[in-house]
Design a protein around this motif. Sequence first.
Motif, PDB file in Angstrom:
ATOM      1  N   SER A 680      -8.592  80.624  31.043  1.00 50.24           N
ATOM      2  CA  SER A 680      -9.400  79.764  30.178  1.00 50.24           C
ATOM      3  C   SER A 680      -8.792  78.384  30.004  1.00 50.24           C
ATOM      4  CB  SER A 680      -9.590  80.426  28.801  1.00 50.24           C
ATOM      5  OG  SER A 680      -8.381  80.413  28.052  1.00 50.24           O
ATOM      6  N   ILE A 681      -7.486  78.247  30.287  1.00 57.08           N
ATOM      7  CA  ILE A 681      -6.831  76.937  30.167  1.00 57.08           C
ATOM      8  C   ILE A 681      -6.240  76.508  31.506  1.00 57.08           C
ATOM      9  CG2 ILE A 681      -6.307  77.135  27.709  1.00 57.08           C
ATOM     10  CD1 ILE A 681      -3.518  78.093  28.431  1.00 57.08           C
ATOM     11  N   ALA A 682      -6.747  77.091  32.595  1.00 61.44           N
ATOM     12  CA  ALA A 682      -6.177  76.815  33.921  1.00 61.44           C
ATOM     13  C   ALA A 682      -6.333  75.351  34.308  1.00 61.44           C
ATOM     14  CB  ALA A 682      -6.835  77.710  34.967  1.00 61.44           C
ATOM     15  N   ASP A 683      -7.471  74.728  33.960  1.00 60.71           N
ATOM     16  CA  ASP A 683      -7.659  73.326  34.334  1.00 60.71           C
ATOM     17  C   ASP A 683      -6.650  72.437  33.626  1.00 60.71           C
ATOM     18  OD1 ASP A 683      -8.808  73.927  31.912  1.00 60.71           O
ATOM     19  OD2 ASP A 683     -10.573  72.657  32.193  1.00 60.71           O
ATOM     20  N   ARG A 684      -6.393  72.693  32.354  1.00 61.93           N
ATOM     21  CA  ARG A 684      -5.399  71.902  31.624  1.00 61.93           C
ATOM     22  C   ARG A 684      -3.994  72.150  32.174  1.00 61.93           C
ATOM     23  NH1 ARG A 684      -6.844  71.716  25.186  1.00 61.93           N
ATOM     24  NH2 ARG A 684      -9.098  71.509  25.378  1.00 61.93           N
ATOM     25  N   ARG A 685      -3.716  73.407  32.519  1.00 64.69           N
ATOM     26  CA  ARG A 685      -2.389  73.714  33.059  1.00 64.69           C
ATOM     27  C   ARG A 685      -2.162  72.968  34.372  1.00 64.69           C
ATOM     28  NH1 ARG A 685      -2.817  78.743  32.960  1.00 64.69           N
ATOM     29  NH2 ARG A 685      -3.507  79.094  35.095  1.00 64.69           N
ATOM     30  N   PHE A 686      -3.181  72.894  35.207  1.00 71.49           N
ATOM     31  CA  PHE A 686      -3.063  72.196  36.485  1.00 71.49           C
ATOM     32  C   PHE A 686      -2.810  70.706  36.258  1.00 71.49           C
ATOM     33  CE2 PHE A 686      -4.893  69.928  40.112  1.00 71.49           C
ATOM     34  CZ  PHE A 686      -4.290  70.582  41.169  1.00 71.49           C
ATOM     35  N   ILE A 687      -3.592  70.097  35.386  1.00 65.17           N
ATOM     36  CA  ILE A 687      -3.423  68.667  35.097  1.00 65.17           C
ATOM     37  C   ILE A 687      -2.056  68.410  34.473  1.00 65.17           C
ATOM     38  CG2 ILE A 687      -4.315  66.716  33.775  1.00 65.17           C
ATOM     39  CD1 ILE A 687      -6.097  67.517  36.097  1.00 65.17           C
ATOM     40  N   MET A 688      -1.644  69.265  33.533  1.00 69.68           N
ATOM     41  CA  MET A 688      -0.353  69.085  32.881  1.00 69.68           C
ATOM     42  C   MET A 688       0.804  69.244  33.867  1.00 69.68           C
ATOM     43  SD  MET A 688      -0.771  68.187  29.821  1.00 69.68           S
ATOM     44  CE  MET A 688      -2.216  67.344  30.446  1.00 69.68           C
ATOM     45  N   THR A 689       0.655  70.163  34.810  1.00 64.59           N
ATOM     46  CA  THR A 689       1.712  70.358  35.807  1.00 64.59           C
ATOM     47  C   THR A 689       1.917  69.096  36.635  1.00 64.59           C
ATOM     48  OG1 THR A 689       1.244  72.734  35.942  1.00 64.59           O
ATOM     49  CG2 THR A 689       2.437  71.743  37.782  1.00 64.59           C
ATOM     50  N   LEU A 690       0.819  68.524  37.123  1.00 65.85           N
ATOM     51  CA  LEU A 690       0.931  67.307  37.925  1.00 65.85           C
ATOM     52  C   LEU A 690       1.404  66.130  37.082  1.00 65.85           C
ATOM     53  CD1 LEU A 690      -2.200  67.468  40.258  1.00 65.85           C
ATOM     54  CD2 LEU A 690       0.107  68.299  40.659  1.00 65.85           C
ATOM     55  N   LEU A 691       0.928  66.043  35.842  1.00 65.40           N
ATOM     56  CA  LEU A 691       1.338  64.927  34.986  1.00 65.40           C
ATOM     57  C   LEU A 691       2.812  65.045  34.618  1.00 65.40           C
ATOM     58  CD1 LEU A 691      -0.028  62.445  33.823  1.00 65.40           C
ATOM     59  CD2 LEU A 691      -0.442  63.718  31.722  1.00 65.40           C
ATOM     60  N   ALA A 692       3.268  66.261  34.342  1.00 74.00           N
ATOM     61  CA  ALA A 692       4.680  66.460  34.021  1.00 74.00           C
ATOM     62  C   ALA A 692       5.560  66.132  35.224  1.00 74.00           C
ATOM     63  CB  ALA A 692       4.914  67.907  33.570  1.00 74.00           C
ATOM     64  N   ALA A 693       5.121  66.518  36.420  1.00 74.49           N
ATOM     65  CA  ALA A 693       5.881  66.181  37.624  1.00 74.49           C
ATOM     66  C   ALA A 693       5.949  64.671  37.823  1.00 74.49           C
ATOM     67  CB  ALA A 693       5.242  66.851  38.848  1.00 74.49           C
ATOM     68  N   THR A 694       4.829  63.989  37.552  1.00 75.19           N
ATOM     69  CA  THR A 694       4.815  62.530  37.665  1.00 75.19           C
ATOM     70  C   THR A 694       5.791  61.900  36.679  1.00 75.19           C
ATOM     71  OG1 THR A 694       2.493  62.587  38.353  1.00 75.19           O
ATOM     72  CG2 THR A 694       3.346  60.483  37.567  1.00 75.19           C
ATOM     73  N   GLY A 695       5.778  62.380  35.430  1.00 74.55           N
ATOM     74  CA  GLY A 695       6.703  61.838  34.429  1.00 74.55           C
ATOM     75  C   GLY A 695       8.152  62.084  34.793  1.00 74.55           C
ATOM     76  N   PHE A 696       8.448  63.268  35.329  1.00 74.38           N
ATOM     77  CA  PHE A 696       9.827  63.589  35.703  1.00 74.38           C
ATOM     78  C   PHE A 696      10.317  62.669  36.821  1.00 74.38           C
ATOM     79  CE2 PHE A 696      12.592  65.893  38.689  1.00 74.38           C
ATOM     80  CZ  PHE A 696      13.694  66.095  37.872  1.00 74.38           C
ATOM     81  N   PHE A 697       9.497  62.536  37.865  1.00 71.11           N
ATOM     82  CA  PHE A 697       9.913  61.675  38.979  1.00 71.11           C
ATOM     83  C   PHE A 697       9.978  60.214  38.562  1.00 71.11           C
ATOM     84  CE2 PHE A 697       8.527  65.319  41.660  1.00 71.11           C
ATOM     85  CZ  PHE A 697       9.716  65.474  42.368  1.00 71.11           C
ATOM     86  N   ALA A 698       9.106  59.822  37.626  1.00 72.71           N
ATOM     87  CA  ALA A 698       9.175  58.446  37.113  1.00 72.71           C
ATOM     88  C   ALA A 698      10.503  58.212  36.411  1.00 72.71           C
ATOM     89  CB  ALA A 698       8.012  58.189  36.167  1.00 72.71           C
ATOM     90  N   LEU A 699      10.938  59.202  35.639  1.00 73.24           N
ATOM     91  CA  LEU A 699      12.213  59.080  34.940  1.00 73.24           C
ATOM     92  C   LEU A 699      13.365  58.974  35.933  1.00 73.24           C
ATOM     93  CD1 LEU A 699      13.158  59.115  31.963  1.00 73.24           C
ATOM     94  CD2 LEU A 699      13.570  61.572  32.224  1.00 73.24           C
ATOM     95  N   VAL A 700      13.326  59.785  36.970  1.00 80.39           N
ATOM     96  CA  VAL A 700      14.379  59.759  37.991  1.00 80.39           C
ATOM     97  C   VAL A 700      14.375  58.431  38.745  1.00 80.39           C
ATOM     98  CG1 VAL A 700      15.180  60.818  40.138  1.00 80.39           C
ATOM     99  CG2 VAL A 700      14.416  62.271  38.246  1.00 80.39           C
ATOM    100  N   MET A 701      13.187  57.981  39.143  1.00 79.12           N
ATOM    101  CA  MET A 701      13.118  56.763  39.940  1.00 79.12           C
ATOM    102  C   MET A 701      13.484  55.531  39.125  1.00 79.12           C
ATOM    103  SD  MET A 701       9.903  57.151  42.561  1.00 79.12           S
ATOM    104  CE  MET A 701      10.255  55.542  43.228  1.00 79.12           C
ATOM    105  N   SER A 702      13.060  55.470  37.863  1.00 85.96           N
ATOM    106  CA  SER A 702      13.431  54.310  37.055  1.00 85.96           C
ATOM    107  C   SER A 702      14.931  54.293  36.790  1.00 85.96           C
ATOM    108  CB  SER A 702      12.655  54.316  35.742  1.00 85.96           C
ATOM    109  OG  SER A 702      13.054  55.395  34.916  1.00 85.96           O
ATOM    110  N   SER A 703      15.519  55.479  36.582  1.00 86.09           N
ATOM    111  CA  SER A 703      16.976  55.548  36.392  1.00 86.09           C
ATOM    112  C   SER A 703      17.696  55.087  37.653  1.00 86.09           C
ATOM    113  CB  SER A 703      17.389  56.982  36.043  1.00 86.09           C
ATOM    114  OG  SER A 703      16.770  57.403  34.846  1.00 86.09           O
ATOM    115  N   ALA A 704      17.172  55.509  38.806  1.00 87.12           N
ATOM    116  CA  ALA A 704      17.772  55.060  40.064  1.00 87.12           C
ATOM    117  C   ALA A 704      17.632  53.555  40.224  1.00 87.12           C
ATOM    118  CB  ALA A 704      17.103  55.785  41.235  1.00 87.12           C
ATOM    119  N   GLY A 705      16.492  53.016  39.789  1.00 86.77           N
ATOM    120  CA  GLY A 705      16.300  51.580  39.867  1.00 86.77           C
ATOM    121  C   GLY A 705      17.247  50.812  38.968  1.00 86.77           C
ATOM    122  N   VAL A 706      17.415  51.295  37.745  1.00 83.99           N
ATOM    123  CA  VAL A 706      18.358  50.653  36.821  1.00 83.99           C
ATOM    124  C   VAL A 706      19.770  50.724  37.383  1.00 83.99           C
ATOM    125  CG1 VAL A 706      19.406  50.793  34.521  1.00 83.99           C
ATOM    126  CG2 VAL A 706      16.929  51.065  34.791  1.00 83.99           C
TER     127      VAL A 706
END
Length: 813
Positions: A680-706
């Motif tokens: 019943s919440i599979a669509d939200r779980r899918f979106i949250m999974t991709l969004l969380a992965a995006t946020g994690f990699f953003a954190l890693v890449m910005s730290s690498a940039g700094v």
Amino acid sequence: MDIVHDIRLALRLFRRNISTTAIALVSTALGVAATAVVFAAIKSVLITPLPYAHPEELVQVRTEFANSFEPSIVDWGFWNDAQEIARRTRTLESVAEYGNTIFDLRGDGSTPPEALYGLRVSANLFSTLGVKPMLGRNIPPEEDQPGHANEMILSYGLWIRRFNADRNIVGRSVNVDGHNCLIIGVMPPEFNFPLRRAAAHTPSPYVEFWTPIRITPINSEGGIGIVARLRKGISLHDAEEDLRSMSAALSREFPATNRDKALRLGLLRDRMLGSATKSLWLLMAGSCLFLLIGCANVANLLLARGITRQREIAIRIAVGARNGRIVRQLLTESCLLALLGGICGYALTAAAWKLLPAIAPVSIPRLAAARADWPVLAFALAVALINGILFGMAPAIRAGFSPAFIARDSCASAGASHASNRIRGSLVVAEVAITVTLVVVGGHLLSRFVELVRTNPGFDADHLLASVVLPSPDRYRTPEQRGVIYKRFLDAVRAIPGVESAGTVDALPFSGENHGGLITNSVAQAVQPNTQVVAEINVVSADYLQTMGVRMLQGRWFREDEMSGSDSAALVSDVTAARLWPGADAIGKRICIYCTPEKPNNWKQVIGVVSTIRHRALDDAQPLNVYLTAGAFENAAFLVVKTNRPSDGMEKAVRLAIAGVDPNQPVFLSASMRTLIADSIADRRFIMTLLAATGFFALVMSSAGVYGVVAYTTSRKTQEIGVRMALGATRGTVHALIFRQGFTAVAAGLAAGSALTLVLLQMFRGVVAGLESPSWWQVAISIALVSLTGGIACWIPARRATKVDPVVALRYE
């Protein structure tokens, strides 16, 4: 041929600087992959036209209830309304009806019996949609009549799976529901209707067959789907006005059925996609922000490399190369680098869409069909090229048009210019600001999703197995026969080792089946439906609620002898009791169920108050629940088992137990309640999974940039650090200096990101579920996380600077 020469020079440079090239490729590939993965989903779900002719002309009739149904507007209507719309409309070319059905396909020696999910459809449905079968023919109007022999059109998937793609299948009869059914056609592989279903308990995302709707008796009070096609030249607004006037007329002419409802119209595409549109565009926005972080990283990298190449470029200018030629060479290098990164990003996208279909939710139509095809490759390369121009423009212009550049023939030994430092600092600020936005928004949505998952559904979902068992109406024609066979099914399941208890219900929570109806405790309101309240009314066996783990708060449970069709016992939830009898004892009170002016005396007596069950979704407001037990087996559709064994093994045991009672009775689906809640919440779980992965990699890449900017700036200050230490500066002073200079840009990015986040949250509040203003502590944690990673990225180069030997540093060139 100049461009070929530029490409050769670029490739030679890439080979000489393997590490720099690799870092730039990784940054570009990740950014391009993030956007391309989401684009593939958007292309499949939103951009690819629906598999119908002129889908922009297709509309769906909806029903709005004035007595506060939840939701108040539903995507279905009623049979009599559909007939009146077809007769009166001036704006619709055709109106077609459809409703869910299940066929029990009898097995043979090699295949077991199987329950198939399908639709009963009016004869003009396929012509309204503008589609034809791949094999065979459509349903003609003369065959969509009461008493006509049964016939069906197969889906492409069923034809492949069950009938081995037999092209001679048309004209063959199969045994369904105990009688012969003629196969008259097979639909093409891309066809599926409807694309999106409300029910979560179907085992396939696709409809398996279509059969005439009028062959069996029509329930004029039951909900059906109504789809129509606009006449040529008619706008949606014109059709809405036409339907609004028809709805008002029907309310006046048929007050008994239409006084508390209104007919509405919506584009079929919008109704089938649901909330997927907003969610996917939110993902695209996040991936584009992530792409900008990668773009800033590569721009900083190229700026740094440009400084090391100043002597080379100065010589080229001195021997006659024009500034435009230098800029073209540098842009060629950045664009070629970006295109190589785009190819790598496309490879990552293709790999991702080999895995993502397995977790793609059925509730987002056509998402599982997304693939990294040629349009996705073209998109990835286009994004990479734009990315290359963006991150290559500043270094190219800086190198090609700086007058100070020629004046200094050994700029590499003098450190970076103030202008270059400002550009790099600005890029760091932008990276950190974007990262703050992604982390705050993603963290907030993730926390809301975690809260949703932890929401108490009102029952104990552990070790509960639900099975959909629908006795064939041809073998069990009367309610009494249905009741007898269901009682035998239940007894057989109870005898399975490991089963603690079992019960039946007509509409299971989180299954997509909802039996909402009007209730009241007032005699006066019993003849005034618009004054009554809506509750979820379920018919349950005597021990269903105990099996579900529902708590008894007051009174007693149902008894077996109260399951006769004439019994008036009822249980209500605590929310229902508080709504109807605030502050009073509900036990012994009377409640009218489904009361209308024509039927005002359907009164029941409350014998108990139980805890509230969330029926539709975890994020719905707590509904009003009413439970009846009279006629439980006659109305049963779901069999629920409480077990002390793993559900996987129990599912097979349930199927065998039911087959032991009736070998021809298929079990449509067996699934644990945890699975149904998760679905019943599979669509939200899918979106949250991709969004969380995006946020994690953003954190890693910005730290690498700094880290990269601070490390590079520190390396350019080696002589300065040596002088300071030779003159008495302590390691702590040097560490603080380098850290402060690096973290200043991080702090500016934190401030800018916080402001940007607040603006975006205000703009998109209410657009995406859960995207309202987060609490202060969520914002604080997100900012602290970005600050921590940025601080670590500044601390490491600062720490390394304190280990510089002053003697070596003074000789550094």
